[in-house]
Design a protein around this motif. Sequence first.
Motif, PDB file in Angstrom:
ATOM      1  N   ALA A 126       0.835  -1.206   0.000  1.00  0.00           N
ATOM      2  CA  ALA A 126       0.000   0.000   0.000  1.00  0.00           C
ATOM      3  C   ALA A 126       0.868   1.253   0.000  1.00  0.00           C
ATOM      4  O   ALA A 126       0.552   2.235  -0.684  1.00  0.00           O
ATOM      5  N   LEU A 127       1.968   1.216   0.738  1.00  0.00           N
ATOM      6  CA  LEU A 127       2.881   2.369   0.755  1.00  0.00           C
ATOM      7  C   LEU A 127       3.513   2.537  -0.621  1.00  0.00           C
ATOM      8  O   LEU A 127       3.606   3.669  -1.128  1.00  0.00           O
ATOM      9  N   HIS A 128       3.926   1.448  -1.238  1.00  0.00           N
ATOM     10  CA  HIS A 128       4.507   1.518  -2.579  1.00  0.00           C
ATOM     11  C   HIS A 128       3.530   2.161  -3.554  1.00  0.00           C
ATOM     12  O   HIS A 128       3.900   3.049  -4.333  1.00  0.00           O
ATOM     13  N   ALA A 129       2.266   1.756  -3.506  1.00  0.00           N
ATOM     14  CA  ALA A 129       1.258   2.313  -4.406  1.00  0.00           C
ATOM     15  C   ALA A 129       1.084   3.814  -4.178  1.00  0.00           C
ATOM     16  O   ALA A 129       0.971   4.590  -5.139  1.00  0.00           O
ATOM     17  N   ALA A 130       1.101   4.237  -2.920  1.00  0.00           N
ATOM     18  CA  ALA A 130       0.958   5.664  -2.607  1.00  0.00           C
ATOM     19  C   ALA A 130       2.156   6.455  -3.118  1.00  0.00           C
ATOM     20  O   ALA A 130       2.003   7.535  -3.702  1.00  0.00           O
ATOM     21  N   ILE A 131       3.354   5.922  -2.916  1.00  0.00           N
ATOM     22  CA  ILE A 131       4.571   6.598  -3.383  1.00  0.00           C
ATOM     23  C   ILE A 131       4.547   6.720  -4.909  1.00  0.00           C
ATOM     24  O   ILE A 131       4.803   7.794  -5.459  1.00  0.00           O
ATOM     25  N   GLU A 132       4.252   5.621  -5.588  1.00  0.00           N
ATOM     26  CA  GLU A 132       4.202   5.644  -7.049  1.00  0.00           C
ATOM     27  C   GLU A 132       3.164   6.647  -7.547  1.00  0.00           C
ATOM     28  O   GLU A 132       3.382   7.351  -8.525  1.00  0.00           O
ATOM     29  N   SER A 133       2.033   6.718  -6.855  1.00  0.00           N
ATOM     30  CA  SER A 133       0.965   7.634  -7.241  1.00  0.00           C
ATOM     31  C   SER A 133       1.436   9.088  -7.212  1.00  0.00           C
ATOM     32  O   SER A 133       1.205   9.841  -8.162  1.00  0.00           O
ATOM     33  N   LEU A 134       2.102   9.476  -6.133  1.00  0.00           N
ATOM     34  CA  LEU A 134       2.585  10.863  -6.050  1.00  0.00           C
ATOM     35  C   LEU A 134       3.816  11.098  -6.905  1.00  0.00           C
ATOM     36  O   LEU A 134       3.980  12.184  -7.472  1.00  0.00           O
ATOM     37  N   ALA A 135       4.664  10.100  -7.018  1.00  0.00           N
ATOM     38  CA  ALA A 135       5.871  10.250  -7.846  1.00  0.00           C
ATOM     39  C   ALA A 135       5.503  10.514  -9.303  1.00  0.00           C
ATOM     40  O   ALA A 135       6.185  11.273  -9.995  1.00  0.00           O
ATOM     41  N   ALA A 136       4.400   9.921  -9.747  1.00  0.00           N
ATOM     42  CA  ALA A 136       4.006  10.011 -11.158  1.00  0.00           C
ATOM     43  C   ALA A 136       3.211  11.267 -11.498  1.00  0.00           C
ATOM     44  O   ALA A 136       3.008  11.547 -12.676  1.00  0.00           O
ATOM     45  N   ASP A 137       2.778  12.024 -10.500  1.00  0.00           N
ATOM     46  CA  ASP A 137       1.847  13.126 -10.770  1.00  0.00           C
ATOM     47  C   ASP A 137       2.262  14.409 -10.037  1.00  0.00           C
ATOM     48  O   ASP A 137       1.812  14.683  -8.934  1.00  0.00           O
ATOM     49  N   ARG A 138       3.112  15.170 -10.697  1.00  0.00           N
ATOM     50  CA  ARG A 138       3.620  16.416 -10.110  1.00  0.00           C
ATOM     51  C   ARG A 138       2.487  17.405  -9.787  1.00  0.00           C
ATOM     52  O   ARG A 138       2.514  18.065  -8.756  1.00  0.00           O
ATOM     53  N   GLY A 139       1.498  17.506 -10.663  1.00  0.00           N
ATOM     54  CA  GLY A 139       0.368  18.407 -10.433  1.00  0.00           C
ATOM     55  C   GLY A 139      -0.411  18.026  -9.184  1.00  0.00           C
ATOM     56  O   GLY A 139      -0.822  18.893  -8.412  1.00  0.00           O
ATOM     57  N   ARG A 140      -0.622  16.734  -8.998  1.00  0.00           N
ATOM     58  CA  ARG A 140      -1.325  16.264  -7.795  1.00  0.00           C
ATOM     59  C   ARG A 140      -0.518  16.584  -6.541  1.00  0.00           C
ATOM     60  O   ARG A 140      -1.066  17.021  -5.535  1.00  0.00           O
ATOM     61  N   ARG A 141       0.791  16.333  -6.591  1.00  0.00           N
ATOM     62  CA  ARG A 141       1.661  16.669  -5.446  1.00  0.00           C
ATOM     63  C   ARG A 141       1.550  18.146  -5.111  1.00  0.00           C
ATOM     64  O   ARG A 141       1.444  18.528  -3.948  1.00  0.00           O
ATOM     65  N   ARG A 142       1.603  18.971  -6.144  1.00  0.00           N
ATOM     66  CA  ARG A 142       1.543  20.423  -5.938  1.00  0.00           C
ATOM     67  C   ARG A 142       0.203  20.833  -5.326  1.00  0.00           C
ATOM     68  O   ARG A 142       0.158  21.601  -4.379  1.00  0.00           O
ATOM     69  N   GLY A 143      -0.891  20.298  -5.855  1.00  0.00           N
ATOM     70  CA  GLY A 143      -2.212  20.617  -5.319  1.00  0.00           C
ATOM     71  C   GLY A 143      -2.363  20.185  -3.875  1.00  0.00           C
ATOM     72  O   GLY A 143      -2.883  20.926  -3.039  1.00  0.00           O
ATOM     73  N   MET A 144      -1.878  18.988  -3.569  1.00  0.00           N
ATOM     74  CA  MET A 144      -1.941  18.505  -2.185  1.00  0.00           C
ATOM     75  C   MET A 144      -1.057  19.349  -1.276  1.00  0.00           C
ATOM     76  O   MET A 144      -1.423  19.629  -0.132  1.00  0.00           O
ATOM     77  N   GLY A 145       0.094  19.745  -1.782  1.00  0.00           N
ATOM     78  CA  GLY A 145       0.997  20.585  -0.994  1.00  0.00           C
ATOM     79  C   GLY A 145       0.377  21.935  -0.676  1.00  0.00           C
ATOM     80  O   GLY A 145       0.491  22.430   0.457  1.00  0.00           O
ATOM     81  N   LEU A 146      -0.287  22.531  -1.645  1.00  0.00           N
ATOM     82  CA  LEU A 146      -0.964  23.815  -1.399  1.00  0.00           C
ATOM     83  C   LEU A 146      -2.090  23.645  -0.384  1.00  0.00           C
ATOM     84  O   LEU A 146      -2.259  24.481   0.519  1.00  0.00           O
ATOM     85  N   ALA A 147      -2.844  22.558  -0.497  1.00  0.00           N
ATOM     86  CA  ALA A 147      -3.918  22.285   0.464  1.00  0.00           C
ATOM     87  C   ALA A 147      -3.348  22.026   1.855  1.00  0.00           C
ATOM     88  O   ALA A 147      -3.920  22.451   2.870  1.00  0.00           O
ATOM     89  N   ALA A 148      -2.206  21.357   1.911  1.00  0.00           N
ATOM     90  CA  ALA A 148      -1.547  21.083   3.193  1.00  0.00           C
ATOM     91  C   ALA A 148      -1.102  22.390   3.853  1.00  0.00           C
ATOM     92  O   ALA A 148      -1.281  22.576   5.058  1.00  0.00           O
ATOM     93  N   ARG A 149      -0.539  23.273   3.064  1.00  0.00           N
ATOM     94  CA  ARG A 149      -0.109  24.576   3.596  1.00  0.00           C
ATOM     95  C   ARG A 149      -1.302  25.348   4.155  1.00  0.00           C
ATOM     96  O   ARG A 149      -1.235  25.911   5.257  1.00  0.00           O
ATOM     97  N   ARG A 150      -2.394  25.384   3.403  1.00  0.00           N
ATOM     98  CA  ARG A 150      -3.607  26.066   3.890  1.00  0.00           C
ATOM     99  C   ARG A 150      -4.096  25.431   5.188  1.00  0.00           C
ATOM    100  O   ARG A 150      -4.449  26.124   6.141  1.00  0.00           O
ATOM    101  N   ARG A 151      -4.113  24.110   5.233  1.00  0.00           N
ATOM    102  CA  ARG A 151      -4.600  23.410   6.428  1.00  0.00           C
ATOM    103  C   ARG A 151      -3.746  23.714   7.646  1.00  0.00           C
ATOM    104  O   ARG A 151      -4.267  23.954   8.727  1.00  0.00           O
ATOM    105  N   VAL A 152      -2.447  23.707   7.485  1.00  0.00           N
ATOM    106  CA  VAL A 152      -1.586  23.972   8.643  1.00  0.00           C
ATOM    107  C   VAL A 152      -1.759  25.412   9.122  1.00  0.00           C
ATOM    108  O   VAL A 152      -1.740  25.686  10.313  1.00  0.00           O
TER     109      VAL A 152
END
Length: 173
Positions: A124-150
Motif C-alpha cells: 500500500a505504501l509503494h502504491a501511494a509513493i508511485e501515485s505521487l511520484a508520477a503526478d507532479r500536479g497532484r503533489r503540488r495541489g496537495m501541498g498547497l492544500a496542506a499549507r492552507r490546512r496547517v
Amino acid sequence: YLYVGRLSHEKGIGTLLAAAERVRMPLQIVGGGPEEGMLRSRLGDRNLHHVSFLGCKTGADLASLMSRAAFVVVPSEWYENASMTILEAMAYGKAVIGSRIGGIPEQVEDGLTGILFAAGNPDALHAAIESLAADRGRRRGMGLAARRRVEEEFSLDLHCSRLMELYGEAIRG
C-alpha cells in the motif's frame, strides 16, 4: 522524497525500505536511531542505491531538504499523537504520505493534503509513493492544500487560543 524521524522499528522505516525497493525515485532518510546500522547494511544487500541516509539534520539543513522534497513519508506503525514531521512538511507545502494509525489521519486528509495507507503494509505504501511520484500536479495541489490546512488548523495562535479555552473551561468546572 523524504523521511524524517527516528530509525527504529515502530516508526515504520522497515516498511518504507520494503516499499522503496520497487521505487526508483531517490529517497532521502534523515535521522538516527537503534536500527541505523542494520538499515544501512540492508541498502547494500538489496541494491538500494537510490536511498541515502543523511544522519540527523536541523535548522537550515533540514529546511533545505524539506523545501526540495517532492513529498514526505511518515510510515509510523505506532500511535503517533501529533507528528511534528507532518506539521513541518505541511508548513513547507508538501504532500504527506502517512500511515492510517493514531493521530496521523487527524493531520493528513486522505486525497486532499496527502495519502493515507494501512500501517505496516509495504504494498500500500509503494502504491501511494508511485501515485505521487508520477503526478507532479497532484503533489503540488496537495501541498498547497496542506499549507492552507496547517495555517488554518494548526497555527501557534490557534493552538494557544484553543488551549486557553480548555483552561477556562477547566477552571469554571
